[in-house]
Scaffold this active site. Structure first.
Site, PDB file in Angstrom:
ATOM      1  N   GLU A   1      27.630  53.105  60.510  1.00 50.27           N
ATOM      2  CA  GLU A   1      28.861  52.509  61.028  1.00 50.27           C
ATOM      3  C   GLU A   1      28.632  52.124  62.480  1.00 50.27           C
ATOM      4  O   GLU A   1      28.127  52.920  63.274  1.00 50.27           O
ATOM      5  CB  GLU A   1      30.026  53.485  60.924  1.00 50.27           C
ATOM      6  CG  GLU A   1      31.336  52.920  61.472  1.00 50.27           C
ATOM      7  CD  GLU A   1      32.492  53.907  61.401  1.00 50.27           C
ATOM      8  OE1 GLU A   1      33.603  53.536  61.817  1.00 50.27           O
ATOM      9  OE2 GLU A   1      32.268  55.043  60.927  1.00 50.27           O
TER      10      GLU A   1
ATOM     11  N   GLU B   1      35.480  47.733  57.646  1.00 49.77           N
ATOM     12  CA  GLU B   1      36.448  48.811  57.503  1.00 49.77           C
ATOM     13  C   GLU B   1      37.757  48.421  58.175  1.00 49.77           C
ATOM     14  O   GLU B   1      37.773  47.968  59.312  1.00 49.77           O
ATOM     15  CB  GLU B   1      35.901  50.096  58.132  1.00 49.77           C
ATOM     16  CG  GLU B   1      34.607  50.589  57.485  1.00 49.77           C
ATOM     17  CD  GLU B   1      34.116  51.906  58.075  1.00 49.77           C
ATOM     18  OE1 GLU B   1      34.818  52.453  58.961  1.00 49.77           O
ATOM     19  OE2 GLU B   1      33.047  52.380  57.663  1.00 49.77           O
TER      20      GLU B   1
ATOM     21  N   ASP C   1      39.976  52.358  55.653  1.00 50.25           N
ATOM     22  CA  ASP C   1      39.599  53.457  56.551  1.00 50.25           C
ATOM     23  C   ASP C   1      40.775  54.404  56.775  1.00 50.25           C
ATOM     24  O   ASP C   1      41.935  54.024  56.631  1.00 50.25           O
ATOM     25  CB  ASP C   1      39.138  52.860  57.887  1.00 50.25           C
ATOM     26  CG  ASP C   1      38.316  53.826  58.709  1.00 50.25           C
ATOM     27  OD1 ASP C   1      37.959  54.899  58.192  1.00 50.25           O
ATOM     28  OD2 ASP C   1      38.013  53.504  59.875  1.00 50.25           O
TER      29      ASP C   1
ATOM     30  N   GLU D   1      34.694  61.369  55.750  1.00 54.69           N
ATOM     31  CA  GLU D   1      34.450  61.367  57.197  1.00 54.69           C
ATOM     32  C   GLU D   1      34.576  62.778  57.781  1.00 54.69           C
ATOM     33  O   GLU D   1      35.232  63.646  57.222  1.00 54.69           O
ATOM     34  CB  GLU D   1      35.465  60.472  57.903  1.00 54.69           C
ATOM     35  CG  GLU D   1      35.406  59.009  57.542  1.00 54.69           C
ATOM     36  CD  GLU D   1      36.368  58.187  58.382  1.00 54.69           C
ATOM     37  OE1 GLU D   1      35.895  57.525  59.316  1.00 54.69           O
ATOM     38  OE2 GLU D   1      37.568  58.203  58.104  1.00 54.69           O
TER      39      GLU D   1
END
Length: 403
Positions: A177, A267, A297, A356
């Site tokens: 990312e 995202e 996200d 995450e």
């Protein structure tokens, strides 16, 4: 016996349990221990003896309960930190645990009932070891000035960092990312929360995004010999999707590097997609037509996540880190249920699920047990510069260097 330099107030309406708590604190070595049977009595004690370091506080009692007591002492600054001790159900205690920091006090932990001397000792020592945590965390966030941000952009102080996403089963890197960090010449590395709102307000989002895109594509080219194709994820704000030239510009940049759209993921937070214009929807469809992946996200923290999954062409879910924090040595059943349900939802919709905020080994193990296959977090790697990431990838090519 070691004397701990602590003044502790026990708020407990059950006389036997109050006596046990007071004796336990004295046995541990607390310098001064006071007690009260309800909130009003506790306030009277504090008015007489002055502020205390810690309140060991029950929640439910006759008269002024523990919640009202905490409100009162927070305003008056009479208690520094709080240990909860209650037999209420876990969901109620969890909500109470969230309340204490909102009142401006440090929550040391939830001792539950019956009290255990080892657990209580650990919480007291935690206070002694980390006395300044609350003061540091409670400082108001100061946003960067527009002129500072413009200057930083002009002098290329905004640098693209990359955080790896891993296959949790095999340990191999499945993508990264792209994130922006401000390398200030005097202030060091500055977090996005300080400058991103300013960048958005002064119309520099697209400039920052295309800088990120070029940095990411350059990384892809350099990483080909190390890991093959490396998918790069970029954050897009809804206001950028309203630009009718967005997709054609992305396509031209990709063409310059000779890379396919399938090498990119975009995202988007669902909270910004409450109203989707025709241009936004067309851009999302065109990105998918190019082969790009679309990820929703911070899934689970908004009010319309499920609606967005039905309306928009996402093919990836990123579950918010808040749910991973509920996993640990004593995992929260509701967080486990949310993770399991999201995995099942992703499977039913043909969407991949990325977890995450994985920071601890025990979280990682529990996620594996729940069936998670992709994730990112500080347990594996923090965001790093392009050169640091390439060096990190080289080390992982050595046998035995994966998870």
């Amino acid at each position: 016996m070691q004397v701990l330099p602590l003044r502790v107030l026990v708020l407990e309406d059950h006389l036997f349990q109050q006596t046990v708590a007071v004796n336990m604190l004295r046995q541990i070595g607390c310098r001064e221990v006071f007690s009260a049977s309800n909130g009003m009595q506790a306030l009277e004690v504090l008015q007489r003896v002055g502020p205390v370091d810690i309140a060991l506080c029950d929640l439910r009692m006759e008269g002024m309960d523990g919640l009202e007591f905490l409100h009162r002492v927070a305003r008056a600054g009479l208690v520094g930190a709080v240990i909860l001790s209650s037999s209420l159900s876990e969901d109620v205690r969890r909500a109470a645990r969230k309340l204490v920091p909102l009142l401006g006090m440090t929550l040391l932990g939830d001792a539950g009932k019956p009290l255990q001397v080892d657990a209580l000792t650990a919480l007291l020592k935690k206070h002694l070891d980390e006395p300044a945590v609350t003061a540091t965390n409670s400082r108001p966030l100061v946003l960067a000035e527009i002129d500072e941000v413009r200057s930083a952009m002009q002098h290329q102080q905004m640098e693209t960092y990359f955080q790896p996403k891993l296959n949790l089963l095999r340990g191999d890197v499945v993508g990264v990312e792209a994130l922006t960090r401000w390398n200030h010449p005097l202030g060091g590395v500055i977090a996005p929360a300080v400058f991103m709102p300013t960048i958005e307000s002064c119309g520099l989002l697209n400039e920052l995004f295309f800088t990120q895109l070029n940095d990411g594509l350059e990384l892809q080219r350099q990483a080909l010999t190390r890991v093959g194709g490396l998918n790069i994820a970029f954050n897009l704000e809804p206001v950028q999707l309203a630009n009718p030239d967005l997709v054609s510009t992305i396509k031209n940049v990709l063409g310059g590097y000779g890379l396919p759209g399938s090498s990119l993921t975009f995202e988007l937070t669902e909270s910004g997609l409450l109203e989707v214009s025709a241009t936004c929807l067309e851009n999302l469809v065109r990105l998918r037509m190019m082969g790009c992946r679309l990820s929703i996200d911070d899934f689970g923290v908004g009010f319309s996540s499920l609606q967005r999954l039905c309306q928009l062409p996402f093919n990836e879910i990123k579950l918010d880190a808040e749910f991973v924090r509920g996993l640990g040595s004593e995992p929260e059943p509701r967080c486990q249920a949310v993770i399991s349900s999201t995995l099942a939802l992703g499977k039913a919709l043909g969407m991949s699920v990325v977890i995450e905020g994985i920071e601890k080994q025990e979280q990682y193990q529990q996620l594996l047990n729940l069936g998670c296959t992709q994730g990112q977090g500080y347990l594996f790697a923090k965001p790093m510069t392009r050169q640091d990431l390439l060096a990190w990838l080289d080390t992982r090519a050595v046998p035995g260097k994966n998870i």
